[in-house]
Motif scaffolding. Structure first.
Motif, PDB file in Angstrom:
ATOM      1  N   PRO A  59      88.005  22.945  92.090  1.00 46.57           N
ATOM      2  CA  PRO A  59      86.993  22.473  91.138  1.00 46.57           C
ATOM      3  C   PRO A  59      87.555  22.160  89.756  1.00 46.57           C
ATOM      4  O   PRO A  59      86.921  21.442  88.990  1.00 46.57           O
ATOM      5  CB  PRO A  59      86.005  23.639  91.081  1.00 46.57           C
ATOM      6  CG  PRO A  59      86.772  24.833  91.540  1.00 46.57           C
ATOM      7  CD  PRO A  59      87.760  24.326  92.538  1.00 46.57           C
ATOM      8  N   SER A  60      88.739  22.680  89.440  1.00 48.87           N
ATOM      9  CA  SER A  60      89.297  22.378  88.119  1.00 48.87           C
ATOM     10  C   SER A  60      89.609  20.892  87.963  1.00 48.87           C
ATOM     11  O   SER A  60      89.728  20.403  86.831  1.00 48.87           O
ATOM     12  CB  SER A  60      90.562  23.204  87.886  1.00 48.87           C
ATOM     13  OG  SER A  60      91.533  22.946  88.876  1.00 48.87           O
ATOM     14  N   LEU A  91      87.791  19.183  75.796  1.00 45.47           N
ATOM     15  CA  LEU A  91      88.017  20.523  76.314  1.00 45.47           C
ATOM     16  C   LEU A  91      89.505  20.805  76.187  1.00 45.47           C
ATOM     17  O   LEU A  91      90.328  19.919  76.429  1.00 45.47           O
ATOM     18  CB  LEU A  91      87.568  20.581  77.785  1.00 45.47           C
ATOM     19  CG  LEU A  91      87.213  21.940  78.383  1.00 45.47           C
ATOM     20  CD1 LEU A  91      86.028  22.565  77.666  1.00 45.47           C
ATOM     21  CD2 LEU A  91      86.887  21.783  79.867  1.00 45.47           C
ATOM     22  N   ASP A  92      89.854  22.016  75.781  1.00 48.29           N
ATOM     23  CA  ASP A  92      91.261  22.389  75.619  1.00 48.29           C
ATOM     24  C   ASP A  92      91.721  23.230  76.804  1.00 48.29           C
ATOM     25  O   ASP A  92      90.936  23.979  77.393  1.00 48.29           O
ATOM     26  CB  ASP A  92      91.455  23.213  74.346  1.00 48.29           C
ATOM     27  CG  ASP A  92      91.151  22.427  73.092  1.00 48.29           C
ATOM     28  OD1 ASP A  92      91.217  21.187  73.145  1.00 48.29           O
ATOM     29  OD2 ASP A  92      90.825  23.049  72.060  1.00 48.29           O
ATOM     30  N   VAL A  93      92.999  23.127  77.128  1.00 56.06           N
ATOM     31  CA  VAL A  93      93.609  24.046  78.093  1.00 56.06           C
ATOM     32  C   VAL A  93      94.042  25.276  77.312  1.00 56.06           C
ATOM     33  O   VAL A  93      94.889  25.201  76.423  1.00 56.06           O
ATOM     34  CB  VAL A  93      94.811  23.402  78.804  1.00 56.06           C
ATOM     35  CG1 VAL A  93      95.490  24.422  79.702  1.00 56.06           C
ATOM     36  CG2 VAL A  93      94.363  22.203  79.626  1.00 56.06           C
ATOM     37  N   TYR A 112      90.331  27.066  80.525  1.00 54.02           N
ATOM     38  CA  TYR A 112      89.919  26.082  79.531  1.00 54.02           C
ATOM     39  C   TYR A 112      89.061  26.751  78.457  1.00 54.02           C
ATOM     40  O   TYR A 112      88.553  27.857  78.631  1.00 54.02           O
ATOM     41  CB  TYR A 112      89.125  24.963  80.206  1.00 54.02           C
ATOM     42  CG  TYR A 112      89.856  24.313  81.360  1.00 54.02           C
ATOM     43  CD1 TYR A 112      90.607  23.171  81.172  1.00 54.02           C
ATOM     44  CD2 TYR A 112      89.805  24.869  82.635  1.00 54.02           C
ATOM     45  CE1 TYR A 112      91.296  22.583  82.230  1.00 54.02           C
ATOM     46  CE2 TYR A 112      90.490  24.296  83.697  1.00 54.02           C
ATOM     47  CZ  TYR A 112      91.241  23.155  83.490  1.00 54.02           C
ATOM     48  OH  TYR A 112      91.929  22.585  84.534  1.00 54.02           O
ATOM     49  N   ARG A 113      88.872  26.024  77.352  1.00 52.74           N
ATOM     50  CA  ARG A 113      87.997  26.537  76.298  1.00 52.74           C
ATOM     51  C   ARG A 113      87.452  25.378  75.463  1.00 52.74           C
ATOM     52  O   ARG A 113      88.068  24.302  75.371  1.00 52.74           O
ATOM     53  CB  ARG A 113      88.742  27.519  75.396  1.00 52.74           C
ATOM     54  CG  ARG A 113      89.812  26.889  74.521  1.00 52.74           C
ATOM     55  CD  ARG A 113      90.468  27.906  73.614  1.00 52.74           C
ATOM     56  NE  ARG A 113      91.632  27.307  72.955  1.00 52.74           N
ATOM     57  CZ  ARG A 113      92.741  27.954  72.662  1.00 52.74           C
ATOM     58  NH1 ARG A 113      92.857  29.226  72.973  1.00 52.74           N
ATOM     59  NH2 ARG A 113      93.737  27.349  72.056  1.00 52.74           N
ATOM     60  N   PHE A 114      86.292  25.627  74.862  1.00 50.70           N
ATOM     61  CA  PHE A 114      85.674  24.699  73.917  1.00 50.70           C
ATOM     62  C   PHE A 114      86.075  25.068  72.496  1.00 50.70           C
ATOM     63  O   PHE A 114      86.182  26.241  72.156  1.00 50.70           O
ATOM     64  CB  PHE A 114      84.143  24.810  73.982  1.00 50.70           C
ATOM     65  CG  PHE A 114      83.479  23.973  75.031  1.00 50.70           C
ATOM     66  CD1 PHE A 114      83.390  22.605  74.885  1.00 50.70           C
ATOM     67  CD2 PHE A 114      82.915  24.569  76.150  1.00 50.70           C
ATOM     68  CE1 PHE A 114      82.748  21.833  75.832  1.00 50.70           C
ATOM     69  CE2 PHE A 114      82.272  23.799  77.107  1.00 50.70           C
ATOM     70  CZ  PHE A 114      82.192  22.429  76.954  1.00 50.70           C
ATOM     71  N   GLN A 115      86.264  24.059  71.645  1.00 52.23           N
ATOM     72  CA  GLN A 115      86.197  24.305  70.214  1.00 52.23           C
ATOM     73  C   GLN A 115      84.738  24.578  69.882  1.00 52.23           C
ATOM     74  O   GLN A 115      83.836  23.979  70.472  1.00 52.23           O
ATOM     75  CB  GLN A 115      86.682  23.075  69.438  1.00 52.23           C
ATOM     76  CG  GLN A 115      88.132  22.705  69.661  1.00 52.23           C
ATOM     77  CD  GLN A 115      89.057  23.370  68.672  1.00 52.23           C
ATOM     78  OE1 GLN A 115      88.607  24.121  67.812  1.00 52.23           O
ATOM     79  NE2 GLN A 115      90.344  23.105  68.788  1.00 52.23           N
ATOM     80  N   ASP A 116      84.454  25.474  68.944  1.00 56.02           N
ATOM     81  CA  ASP A 116      83.074  25.850  68.656  1.00 56.02           C
ATOM     82  C   ASP A 116      82.203  24.642  68.313  1.00 56.02           C
ATOM     83  O   ASP A 116      81.075  24.518  68.797  1.00 56.02           O
ATOM     84  CB  ASP A 116      83.028  26.859  67.502  1.00 56.02           C
ATOM     85  CG  ASP A 116      83.396  28.259  67.956  1.00 56.02           C
ATOM     86  OD1 ASP A 116      83.401  28.504  69.177  1.00 56.02           O
ATOM     87  OD2 ASP A 116      83.684  29.106  67.093  1.00 56.02           O
ATOM     88  N   GLY A 134      81.170  32.737  76.918  1.00 57.81           N
ATOM     89  CA  GLY A 134      82.484  33.291  77.244  1.00 57.81           C
ATOM     90  C   GLY A 134      83.563  32.567  76.483  1.00 57.81           C
ATOM     91  O   GLY A 134      83.464  31.359  76.232  1.00 57.81           O
ATOM     92  N   PRO A 135      84.617  33.288  76.099  1.00 54.01           N
ATOM     93  CA  PRO A 135      85.687  32.656  75.310  1.00 54.01           C
ATOM     94  C   PRO A 135      86.489  31.628  76.074  1.00 54.01           C
ATOM     95  O   PRO A 135      87.034  30.699  75.484  1.00 54.01           O
ATOM     96  CB  PRO A 135      86.558  33.844  74.883  1.00 54.01           C
ATOM     97  CG  PRO A 135      86.269  34.914  75.882  1.00 54.01           C
ATOM     98  CD  PRO A 135      84.851  34.730  76.314  1.00 54.01           C
ATOM     99  N   THR A 136      86.610  31.777  77.402  1.00 56.42           N
ATOM    100  CA  THR A 136      87.374  30.817  78.195  1.00 56.42           C
ATOM    101  C   THR A 136      86.599  30.482  79.465  1.00 56.42           C
ATOM    102  O   THR A 136      85.657  31.182  79.858  1.00 56.42           O
ATOM    103  CB  THR A 136      88.759  31.376  78.575  1.00 56.42           C
ATOM    104  OG1 THR A 136      88.588  32.578  79.341  1.00 56.42           O
ATOM    105  CG2 THR A 136      89.605  31.661  77.346  1.00 56.42           C
ATOM    106  N   LEU A 137      87.032  29.406  80.118  1.00 56.12           N
ATOM    107  CA  LEU A 137      86.381  28.941  81.340  1.00 56.12           C
ATOM    108  C   LEU A 137      87.417  28.817  82.446  1.00 56.12           C
ATOM    109  O   LEU A 137      88.276  27.931  82.390  1.00 56.12           O
ATOM    110  CB  LEU A 137      85.733  27.570  81.113  1.00 56.12           C
ATOM    111  CG  LEU A 137      84.636  27.473  80.056  1.00 56.12           C
ATOM    112  CD1 LEU A 137      84.357  26.017  79.734  1.00 56.12           C
ATOM    113  CD2 LEU A 137      83.373  28.160  80.536  1.00 56.12           C
TER     114      LEU A 137
END
Length: 972
Positions: A551-552, A564-566, A577-581, A532-535
């Motif tokens: 839980p965040s 991890l990025d916001v 949130y999201r991961f850089q690839d 998924g693109p975001t979490l």
């Protein structure tokens, strides 16, 4: 047109039409076929192409003789008129309005108003007023609307500057010229009120109300009503002058009655962005230039160099001023195992641009044509992130030079035509030190200048690596910069078999990862397994099976160290949130424990929320089948907050839900996969995401067949049958539904049987076999009653009432609809109420109660507009036209038909628009407007022929023959 040797005289007729066609598409190739179609609306002569060539030749000679340096070039498949845009009034108008927009946003209202007045002063009357050909009429009306929109904006600006005394006469004249323009009425009321002429201001309102009721049968809009109330109440805020306009003074304002979707898809910009200003300026110049072709910039760079961040930053810098008509963004997933296909991306872009899913064609070529048609003349920026090949990018290029495209990639895409390739290198030492200082503090960098410089050299100026290392240092204020240089150098030496960029980033990630506590390291690894693109924050609780209310909180340590990025902040206040690839890939390599249970819990979480969303929309678990897959329940407060508007939640999570279904298929979770797919079909159908509907169901169906999951297979086939009905594919729908029916019969699954019988009945109804449809509706009713599915029962009642109405069984139809409405009210299913009310309006109309029918249909029209159902809006406007025509109210009927036609044309529903043209032509023939009636019938017949609508074409041709026989002049 003027030249050095005087005015250029272009003979009226074909030469003027061709010149106008070339001018409105200046510097673009206009095909010969288009010119033929423009000159001869129907049945062009065999010599049509030759006559076009002759006209072009004469035009060239006329322009050359007058000394006009405007060449008409022969460019396959037609001609292009080459002219400096600055010489065209329409270009000057557009440029001036754009400049005014900037001034207005800066608060320079007086200057903006002056520029807008200058832009409007370029006009000498209605656009192309001397050229009546309907092929040019739409473009001319659009330009005329732009002029009026600019006029309204400068009036609004000047009212805000307190110039009301001087504007009363001008606005009064404009109201007289445009009596149905409610915005102008409101401005006149405000100008009169501020001038102390309250009685006259209220008279303007009363006159507007009387006119709207007489002409259209409609009450004034909300703005006029609220303004009247405020004047009567003596609201003091009416005398407060605004310094900025409420409306954007753009030349792309949609005509009255037409809504243009404006997508804003750019990700959030980076607050502390640092970049090469010269490089950014180069990219901006290409994107915003006034060239003949689409400006395309391709940003090439290695992993971690900041390509996506730079593209987003540039996008935000140019979006507001240069691309006000929208920004489209898509991750092409070029570095993933399953890169995005161009056809799928086009489908998503078309939906974002306002085309309903059922109107989107299937093939790549057809989608590309519609995409370019929609973007023609609009100023839209397209950002394509992480491309892997030209084949992904080229189909997504607009055809209009008013648009621009920004691409990021790890490899040079030399095959993209006209693209400016920009190599993105690492940050130079100065900018690297500045970034380091921003994160760890200037004092620490000043205290250890040599170590800081060495650290910058060690990470190679890669922004991602530098941010990760800097975040690690910020979290350890007692660590020296020199110690980090040593640690990083040792880690890089261990990884020296890797490429330089990858080695640097992995080294920085390794140091940070090793410094995390065991719980954070475990969470980091488990999260990387989630697609998924975001979490959303609840995912952290799911992967750890932790039921804490917030839980965040578990994710914040990873954010602190840049692992991890916001991505964004939700309206509920929750972070996303999201991961850089490359960070996600690194995290997956660190996982030492199985992730299958964590993935299953996350999919169970998506399923639990989607199930709740469906219940809130339908009032319960109605008209849907669920499986036995385990649910994982996110915090109740979170679910309640995000499901305040369940369909909006599903829409916002569309990409994540799609990814969850795909991951369930990959993991072999057949029960969860089919259950989530058919539950999310609620979104796919409501929003028209037909590609997602098909792709997710085909994936789930393959899994269920492989695992022998009969119930899941039947549920998916039934849902696919509904999809094919939405796409107008009756043969495919019948095949899927018949197969599902056989399986449900074996299982004795009443809800599934009811769904199949209902949809098969609809297919028979559409084919004209009402008897078989009623038989199947009776079976569906029995099935839903056996399952206790009251909404299923109500839908059957609503659909069967249509047949009863057509057969004249009005009392029985009314009874069915009243029962359905009672059920929908009880469970709170709004969409069901709208469908039933529409059928009720049709019953009222056929029974001769036109007043009640109009009231009912108007109520439904408001409902479908509020739900963004543009297809339903077109249907309701047509129905209102039919009701008014039956009541003999021709002016109102014509107004509704015209509005319905605009809606259909807007969404490129050519077949639906042709049907409305046919009905409007029959209405106009009654009023004596035979010329336009013939034009409408000609256009309708041509569309019917093109679309293979044999019966409709025959009806249109019969009407044409009758009209021409009784009015021979119309044949000329």
């Amino acid at each position: 047109m003027h030249g050095p040797r005087g005015t250029v005289r272009i003979p009226p007729g074909r030469q003027q039409v061709i010149l106008a066609s070339l001018l409105v598409e200046a510097n673009q190739v206009v095909s010969t076929e288009h010119l033929v179609d423009t000159l001869w609306d129907d049945q062009p002569p065999d010599t049509a192409r030759t006559q076009v060539q002759i006209c072009v030749s004469r035009l060239r000679k006329s322009l050359t003789d007058a000394g006009v340096d405007v060449p008409i070039e022969t460019r396959p498949p037609g001609y292009a008129l080459r002219v400096d845009p600055a010489r065209l009034d329409v270009h000057s108008f557009t440029r001036t309005v754009a400049e005014a927009r900037v001034l207005a946003k800066e608060g320079r209202a007086a200057e903006a108003a002056g520029l807008l007045r200058a832009a409007v002063a370029l006009w000498r009357g209605p656009c192309l007023s001397g050229i009546p050909h309907r092929a040019l009429r739409t473009r001319a009306l659009r330009l005329d609307e732009d002029r009026l929109a600019a006029t309204e904006t400068y009036l609004e600006l000047e009212l805000g500057l307190g110039r009301h005394h001087h504007l009363v006469g001008e606005i009064a004249r404009l109201v007289q010229e445009n009596p149905l323009r409610e915005r102008l009425r409101a401005q006149l009321m405000l100008a009169l009120h501020r001038s102390g002429r309250q009685a006259e201001a209220l008279d303007v309102y009363r006159a507007a109300r009387d006119l709207l009721i007489d002409e259209l049968g409609l009450e004034p809009g909300e703005e006029l009503r609220l303004l009247e109330t405020a004047i009567l109440a003596g609201d003091p805020t009416l005398h407060q002058h605004a310094t900025t306009p409420e409306r954007d003074p753009g030349p792309t304002a949609a005509p009255a009655g037409q809504r243009t979707e404006v997508p804003r898809q750019l990700p959030a910009d980076t607050a502390d962005f640092l970049g090469d200003e010269a490089l950014i300026a180069t990219a901006e110049a290409v994107l915003t230039g006034e060239g003949r072709a689409v400006g395309v910039v391709v940003i090439v760079g290695r992993p971690g160099v900041g390509k996506s961040t730079l593209a987003t930053h540039i996008g935000h810098r140019v979006a507001q001023e240069h691309f006000p008509d929208g920004q489209l963004h898509c991750d092409l997933r070029g570095t993933r195992d399953d890169p995005s296909a161009a056809a799928d991306i086009l489908g998503r872009f078309l939906v974002a641009l306002g085309i309903p899913g059922p109107m989107i064609p299937q093939g790549l070529a057809e989608r590309r044509e519609v995409y370019r048609t929609l973007l023609a003349g609009r100023r839209v920026l397209v950002v394509l992130d992480d491309a892997v090949a030209e084949s992904q990018v080229i189909p997504l290029l607009p055809g209009s030079s008013t648009c621009a495209v920004l691409v990021t990639t790890r490899t040079r895409l030399t095959g993209v035509p006209g693209a400016r390739q920009i190599e993105l290198d690492s940050l130079d030492p100065a900018r690297s030190l500045e970034l380091l200082s921003r994160v760890v503090g200037t004092d620490r960098v000043t205290r250890e200048p040599e170590a800081a410089a060495a650290l910058v050299r060690t990470v190679g100026g890669l922004p991602l690596a530098l941010r990760i290392i800097a975040a690690r240092l910020a979290a350890r204020p007692h660590w020296s910069l020199a110690s980090m240089v040593t640690r990083l150098a040792n880690e890089r030496h261990r990884l020296d078999e890797l490429a330089h960029g990858e080695m640097t980033i992995r080294a920085s990630l390794s140091l940070t990862h090793d410094g995390l506590d065991p719980a954070a390291r475990r969470l980091f690894g488990l999260l990387s397994a989630v697609e998924g693109p975001t979490l959303p924050g609840w995912v952290a609780g799911a992967v750890l099976d932790d039921d804490r209310p917030f839980p965040s909180d578990l994710l914040e340590p990873l954010v602190d160290v840049q692992m991890l990025d916001v991505a964004s902040v939700e309206t509920t206040g929750e972070f996303r949130y999201r991961f850089q690839d490359i960070v996600r890939l690194f995290a997956r390599e660190q996982v030492t424990t199985p992730t299958a249970d964590a993935v299953e819990r996350v999919i169970g979480g998506w399923l639990a929320i989607a199930e709740q969303a469906h219940r809130r929309i339908y009032g319960g678990d109605y008209t849907v089948l669920h499986g036995t897959a385990p649910r994982w329940h996110p915090p109740e407060d979170y679910v309640s907050a995000v499901l305040a508007d369940p369909l909006e939640w599903m829409d916002g999570e569309q990409a994540n839900l799609r990814a969850a279904i795909t991951q369930a298929r990959t993991a072999g979770l057949d029960e969860a996969c089919w259950d989530l797919a058919v539950t999310v079909a609620t979104l796919f159908e409501a929003r028209g995401y037909l590609d997602d509907w098909e792709n997710t169901h085909e994936d789930a169906l393959a899994l269920c067949r492989r695992t022998g999951n009969t119930r899941g297979t039947a549920a998916l086939l039934s849902s696919l049958g509904t999809l094919h009905i939405n796409r107008g594919q009756p043969a495919q729908a019948r095949t899927a539904l018949t197969a599902a029916l056989d399986l449900f019969t074996t299982l004795d699954e009443p809800v599934g049987l009811g769904l199949c019988h209902r949809d098969l009945a609809l297919l028979h109804r559409q084919a004209g076999d009402d008897d078989q449809a009623l038989t199947l509706y009776t079976k569906a009713l029995h099935d839903f009653d056996r399952a206790g599915d009251v909404v299923g029962r109500a839908i059957v009642r609503t659909q069967s009432a249509h047949i009863l109405t057509r057969r004249g069984h009005m009392t029985e139809a009314h009874t069915h609809l009243e029962e359905a409405m009672a059920i929908y009210r009880q469970v709170g299913y709004t969409s069901g109420m709208a469908h039933t009310l529409r059928r009720l309006g049709q019953v009222q109309s056929q029974a001769g109660d036109h007043t009640s029918a109009t009231e009912t249909m108007t109520r439904v029209l408001d409902m479908v507009r509020s739900s963004r159902d543009v297809i339903g809006e077109g249907h309701l406007l047509t129905n209102l036209g039919e009701v008014c025509a039956a009541a003999g109210d021709v002016p109102r009927a014509q107004a509704y038909y015209e509005e319905a036609l605009r809606v259909r044309d807007q969404i490129l529903d050519h077949s639906g628009a042709a049907v409305i043209r046919f009905e409007l032509a029959r209405l106009l023939a009654r009023t004596g407007d035979h010329t336009r009636a013939v034009d409408l019938l000609d256009a309708a017949a041509a569309t019917f022929a093109e679309r293979g609508m044999v019966r409709d074409r025959a009806a249109a041709e019969r009407e044409l023959a009758l009209l021409r026989a009784s009015n021979p002049v119309t044949t000329v």
